[in-house]
Motif scaffolding. Structure first.
Motif, PDB file in Angstrom:
ATOM      1  N   TRP A  49      -5.118 -11.384 -36.052  1.00 52.27           N
ATOM      2  CA  TRP A  49      -4.837 -12.822 -36.018  1.00 52.27           C
ATOM      3  C   TRP A  49      -3.942 -13.186 -34.842  1.00 52.27           C
ATOM      4  O   TRP A  49      -4.077 -14.252 -34.248  1.00 52.27           O
ATOM      5  CB  TRP A  49      -4.192 -13.261 -37.333  1.00 52.27           C
ATOM      6  CG  TRP A  49      -5.145 -13.219 -38.487  1.00 52.27           C
ATOM      7  CD1 TRP A  49      -5.153 -12.326 -39.512  1.00 52.27           C
ATOM      8  CD2 TRP A  49      -6.258 -14.092 -38.675  1.00 52.27           C
ATOM      9  NE1 TRP A  49      -6.211 -12.581 -40.356  1.00 52.27           N
ATOM     10  CE2 TRP A  49      -6.902 -13.664 -39.875  1.00 52.27           C
ATOM     11  CE3 TRP A  49      -6.783 -15.178 -37.989  1.00 52.27           C
ATOM     12  CZ2 TRP A  49      -8.038 -14.296 -40.374  1.00 52.27           C
ATOM     13  CZ3 TRP A  49      -7.909 -15.816 -38.485  1.00 52.27           C
ATOM     14  CH2 TRP A  49      -8.526 -15.378 -39.659  1.00 52.27           C
ATOM     15  N   GLN A  50      -3.034 -12.288 -34.491  1.00 54.33           N
ATOM     16  CA  GLN A  50      -2.191 -12.546 -33.323  1.00 54.33           C
ATOM     17  C   GLN A  50      -3.028 -12.636 -32.060  1.00 54.33           C
ATOM     18  O   GLN A  50      -2.827 -13.528 -31.224  1.00 54.33           O
ATOM     19  CB  GLN A  50      -1.159 -11.436 -33.183  1.00 54.33           C
ATOM     20  CG  GLN A  50      -0.200 -11.639 -32.015  1.00 54.33           C
ATOM     21  CD  GLN A  50       0.721 -10.443 -31.841  1.00 54.33           C
ATOM     22  OE1 GLN A  50       0.338  -9.430 -31.264  1.00 54.33           O
ATOM     23  NE2 GLN A  50       1.931 -10.545 -32.355  1.00 54.33           N
TER      24      GLN A  50
ATOM     25  N   TRP B  97      -4.726 -16.046 -31.940  1.00 56.28           N
ATOM     26  CA  TRP B  97      -3.845 -17.137 -31.536  1.00 56.28           C
ATOM     27  C   TRP B  97      -3.491 -17.063 -30.052  1.00 56.28           C
ATOM     28  O   TRP B  97      -3.397 -18.100 -29.382  1.00 56.28           O
ATOM     29  CB  TRP B  97      -2.569 -17.119 -32.386  1.00 56.28           C
ATOM     30  CG  TRP B  97      -2.782 -17.648 -33.766  1.00 56.28           C
ATOM     31  CD1 TRP B  97      -2.750 -16.953 -34.936  1.00 56.28           C
ATOM     32  CD2 TRP B  97      -3.098 -19.008 -34.130  1.00 56.28           C
ATOM     33  NE1 TRP B  97      -3.030 -17.771 -35.998  1.00 56.28           N
ATOM     34  CE2 TRP B  97      -3.246 -19.041 -35.537  1.00 56.28           C
ATOM     35  CE3 TRP B  97      -3.282 -20.179 -33.408  1.00 56.28           C
ATOM     36  CZ2 TRP B  97      -3.552 -20.198 -36.230  1.00 56.28           C
ATOM     37  CZ3 TRP B  97      -3.594 -21.350 -34.092  1.00 56.28           C
ATOM     38  CH2 TRP B  97      -3.717 -21.363 -35.475  1.00 56.28           C
TER      39      TRP B  97
ATOM     40  N   LEU C 149      -6.419 -18.446 -28.175  1.00 53.51           N
ATOM     41  CA  LEU C 149      -6.437 -19.909 -28.265  1.00 53.51           C
ATOM     42  C   LEU C 149      -5.380 -20.533 -27.359  1.00 53.51           C
ATOM     43  O   LEU C 149      -5.617 -21.571 -26.735  1.00 53.51           O
ATOM     44  CB  LEU C 149      -6.205 -20.346 -29.713  1.00 53.51           C
ATOM     45  CG  LEU C 149      -7.315 -20.010 -30.708  1.00 53.51           C
ATOM     46  CD1 LEU C 149      -6.870 -20.311 -32.131  1.00 53.51           C
ATOM     47  CD2 LEU C 149      -8.596 -20.791 -30.381  1.00 53.51           C
ATOM     48  N   TRP C 150      -4.225 -19.878 -27.250  1.00 49.82           N
ATOM     49  CA  TRP C 150      -3.145 -20.385 -26.403  1.00 49.82           C
ATOM     50  C   TRP C 150      -3.556 -20.377 -24.934  1.00 49.82           C
ATOM     51  O   TRP C 150      -3.380 -21.370 -24.222  1.00 49.82           O
ATOM     52  CB  TRP C 150      -1.894 -19.561 -26.653  1.00 49.82           C
ATOM     53  CG  TRP C 150      -0.735 -19.757 -25.721  1.00 49.82           C
ATOM     54  CD1 TRP C 150      -0.062 -18.786 -25.040  1.00 49.82           C
ATOM     55  CD2 TRP C 150      -0.068 -20.987 -25.379  1.00 49.82           C
ATOM     56  NE1 TRP C 150       0.961 -19.314 -24.301  1.00 49.82           N
ATOM     57  CE2 TRP C 150       0.987 -20.668 -24.482  1.00 49.82           C
ATOM     58  CE3 TRP C 150      -0.270 -22.320 -25.728  1.00 49.82           C
ATOM     59  CZ2 TRP C 150       1.836 -21.629 -23.945  1.00 49.82           C
ATOM     60  CZ3 TRP C 150       0.581 -23.287 -25.189  1.00 49.82           C
ATOM     61  CH2 TRP C 150       1.607 -22.944 -24.314  1.00 49.82           C
TER      62      TRP C 150
END
Length: 378
Positions: free
Chosen positions: A235-236, A239, A242-243
């Motif tokens: 999940w990290q 993210w 996405l960043w």
């Protein structure tokens, strides 16, 4: 005045300036801390300093140069997707398994987002304009890696047809601040691209959900990128991916904001607008930033001749196209501070209006963006 075209690798190498980002990304990942700042410093400030030292390049290559002589110029754009993919997904794996702290990971992927926006989407823009299927696929993959695949449709079917009219969301209006522009573009452009593809298919008697609709490809490629990020970094990793995509899109839309700010095609009545001319894009001949951005700043000619490859794009004088005082990186910095931007650019827009449209006395409808939609607009 046109000059003979130089086709050797050594002549094309300045346009390979983007590869300098790769060791900087590796350095940032290995050393952590503030080393990630080297990537935006390289993209924004080093090139701006070089612009000041090198000045303007106002030479125009021979537009009849055959494509066979463009190999070393085209090569960097075709090679860039594997380079960028290794940078993004290699960093995701390293962030998940290496010693970086959370804020260092955020900084690293901010820097990578600057690379994928400043370099990757600019190269995708060049590739998606070409007919070669390999180049188009590389363009699609680059856009998917920033979750902005709809840009291809919006750019080709809407922006190039209706730039500087109310139909084009990415033609920034006079006195419109960047942040309002950015939110408007994020809201309007995906739906606009879907509408354009739907109408194109419907005109040929096909459903908007037909397999020929590129949105199927856009979705599949973007989903593949998300799944790969999740697989490599959990999940990290998702993210962080996405960043970097958000940072890349911010970079793109800052550039879009600068390229056409306040410039409008004259409304001729009944939804008719004048043809696109060099005067409808801000032009910049700054040498180093044009190397980094593969002549994107010769934007007046790109809109006048969209199928012209980047090494052959022409620059124009003040009598044909409005000129920016600095290259895009410096101008996008100003755009982030709306009062500074308006102080520098609004007088230039007003001067442009006096120069090219002295007969137009009332610009209020142009400023508000509420002129009639162009006839037959997608």
């Amino acid at each position: 005045m046109q000059t003979p075209f130089r086709a050797r690798l050594i002549d094309a190498l300045p346009f390979w300036l983007s590869l300098g980002m790769v060791p900087l990304a590796i350095l940032a990942a290995r050393l952590g801390g503030w080393w990630f700042a080297l990537m935006p410093v390289y993209a924004w400030y080093l090139t701006t300093v070089l612009d000041a030292l090198l000045g303007l390049n106002e030479e125009n290559a021979d537009t009849e140069t055959p494509e066979t002589q463009l190999f070393w110029y085209r090569a960097i754009t075709i090679l860039w997707f594997p380079v960028q993919a290794a940078m993004i997904f290699g960093a995701i794996w390293y962030a998940a398994h290496g010693p970086l702290g959370n804020w260092e990971k955020v900084g690293l992927f901010f820097g990578i987002g600057v690379v994928s926006g400043t370099i990757g989407i600019v190269y995708a823009h060049e590739l998606l304009h070409q007919k070669n299927p390999v180049e188009r696929w590389m363009g699609d993959l680059l856009l998917a890696s920033t979750l902005y695949s709809h840009f291809r449709t919006e750019h080709l079917l809407v922006h190039h047809s209706w730039v500087a009219t109310p139909r084009d969301a990415v033609s920034a209006r006079y006195n419109e601040g960047f942040f309002r522009f950015f939110l408007r573009v994020l809201r309007d452009c995906p739906a606009s691209a879907w509408q354009a593809e739907s109408r194109r298919l419907e005109r040929s008697g096909r459903s908007r959900f037909d397999r020929r609709n590129p949105f199927w490809r856009y979705g599949a490629l973007q989903l593949g990128m998300l799944l790969l990020a999740l697989l490599l970094g959990g999940w990290q990793g998702l993210w962080l991916f996405l960043w970097q995509a958000l940072v890349a899109v911010w970079q793109l839309e800052l550039t879009n904001y600068v390229e056409h700010y306040g410039l409008t095609r004259k409304h001729l009545g009944n939804g008719r607008y004048e043809h696109v001319l060099p005067r409808h894009s801000w032009n910049s001949s700054h040498t180093a930033t044009n190397w980094l951005l593969i002549n994107l700043q010769r934007h007046s000619d790109h809109h006048y001749k969209p199928d012209r490859r980047f090494p052959l794009l022409q620059t124009y004088g003040d009598d044909e196209a409005p000129q920016l005082p600095m290259g895009y990186p410096a101008m996008t910095f100003l755009a982030m501070v709306p009062p500074l931007w308006r102080r520098r650019m609004n007088p230039r827009v007003r001067a442009w209006r006096r120069q090219f449209y002295p007969d137009v006395q009332d610009w209020s409808a142009y400023n508000r963006g509420d002129l009639p939609m162009p006839r037959n607009a997608l």
